[in-house]
Write an enzyme that holds these catalytic residues in place. Structure first.
Site, PDB file in Angstrom:
ATOM      1  N   GLU A  23       0.858  -1.176   0.000  1.00 45.31           N
ATOM      2  CA  GLU A  23       0.000   0.000   0.000  1.00 45.31           C
ATOM      3  C   GLU A  23       0.897   1.229   0.000  1.00 45.31           C
ATOM      4  O   GLU A  23       1.935   1.260   0.653  1.00 45.31           O
ATOM      5  CB  GLU A  23      -0.904   0.021   1.238  1.00 45.31           C
ATOM      6  CG  GLU A  23      -1.936  -1.084   1.247  1.00 45.31           C
ATOM      7  CD  GLU A  23      -2.986  -0.940   2.341  1.00 45.31           C
ATOM      8  OE1 GLU A  23      -2.984   0.087   3.076  1.00 45.31           O
ATOM      9  OE2 GLU A  23      -3.813  -1.849   2.470  1.00 45.31           O
ATOM     10  N   HIS A  81      -4.356   6.428   0.645  1.00 42.72           N
ATOM     11  CA  HIS A  81      -3.603   5.179   0.609  1.00 42.72           C
ATOM     12  C   HIS A  81      -4.219   4.286  -0.459  1.00 42.72           C
ATOM     13  O   HIS A  81      -5.271   4.599  -1.005  1.00 42.72           O
ATOM     14  CB  HIS A  81      -3.547   4.498   1.980  1.00 42.72           C
ATOM     15  CG  HIS A  81      -4.808   3.852   2.429  1.00 42.72           C
ATOM     16  ND1 HIS A  81      -5.884   4.564   2.936  1.00 42.72           N
ATOM     17  CD2 HIS A  81      -5.180   2.549   2.463  1.00 42.72           C
ATOM     18  CE1 HIS A  81      -6.839   3.727   3.270  1.00 42.72           C
ATOM     19  NE2 HIS A  81      -6.446   2.488   2.985  1.00 42.72           N
ATOM     20  N   HIS A  83      -5.291   0.283  -1.932  1.00 48.47           N
ATOM     21  CA  HIS A  83      -5.652  -1.106  -1.670  1.00 48.47           C
ATOM     22  C   HIS A  83      -5.233  -1.880  -2.923  1.00 48.47           C
ATOM     23  O   HIS A  83      -6.016  -1.979  -3.868  1.00 48.47           O
ATOM     24  CB  HIS A  83      -7.154  -1.254  -1.436  1.00 48.47           C
ATOM     25  CG  HIS A  83      -7.619  -0.791  -0.100  1.00 48.47           C
ATOM     26  ND1 HIS A  83      -8.956  -0.777   0.249  1.00 48.47           N
ATOM     27  CD2 HIS A  83      -6.961  -0.347   0.985  1.00 48.47           C
ATOM     28  CE1 HIS A  83      -9.089  -0.333   1.482  1.00 48.47           C
ATOM     29  NE2 HIS A  83      -7.881  -0.054   1.952  1.00 48.47           N
ATOM     30  N   ASP A  94      -8.861   0.346   8.431  1.00 49.86           N
ATOM     31  CA  ASP A  94      -8.864   1.777   8.137  1.00 49.86           C
ATOM     32  C   ASP A  94      -9.709   2.529   9.164  1.00 49.86           C
ATOM     33  O   ASP A  94      -9.300   3.582   9.669  1.00 49.86           O
ATOM     34  CB  ASP A  94      -9.412   2.047   6.731  1.00 49.86           C
ATOM     35  CG  ASP A  94      -8.518   1.512   5.629  1.00 49.86           C
ATOM     36  OD1 ASP A  94      -7.304   1.351   5.861  1.00 49.86           O
ATOM     37  OD2 ASP A  94      -9.052   1.254   4.535  1.00 49.86           O
TER      38      ASP A  94
END
Length: 135
Positions: A23, A81, A83, A94
């Site tokens: 990530e 971020h 995935h 998260d």
């Protein structure tokens, strides 16, 4: 609503692709308001123990980036971020680690045939989806 330029969108997707299988993460700068506009992205190092399924920004790096954004007379408007193989929405992890009430959390998901870029605003208790508008 969160407004992204095509350049910001392309930068986020490109970073997510280059960062696989880990990530990627960072901070979003711009103008907080209605709508909130993202003008720039600041990439941070993912220091999580399991970066392929989690992200973490070191507190000192986070502070340095936030100070740089303020020095540029911009607002910190959120975080991002990726995935790489995960869902097109915030994960339970998260939500567990979200701390910035009222800020946008952008996720770039590479799980499907095409990248998905979505945003959610953290309320302090849950993520509320927000519209992402590309300019």
């Amino acid at each position: 609503m969160l407004v992204l330029s095509r350049e910001v969108y392309d930068t986020l997707v490109s970073r997510a692709r280059r960062g696989r299988p880990d990530e990627i993460c960072g901070i979003l700068a711009g103008t907080q308001g209605s709508p909130t506009t993202v003008e720039d992205t600041f990439q941070a190092e993912n220091v999580a123990e399991t970066p392929e399924t989690n992200y973490e920004i070191h507190p000192e790096e986070q502070l340095a980036i936030m100070e740089e954004i303020e020095d540029r007379e911009q607002d910190v408007v959120g975080f991002y971020h990726s995935h790489p193989a995960g869902p097109d929405h915030p994960s339970e992890t998260d939500a567990e680690y979200a701390t910035w009430d009222g800020y946008s959390y952008v996720i770039v998901s590479l799980n499907g045939a095409y990248p998905f870029v979505g945003s959610w605003r953290w309320t302090g208790e849950a993520f509320d989806p927000e519209i992402v508008h590309l300019e």
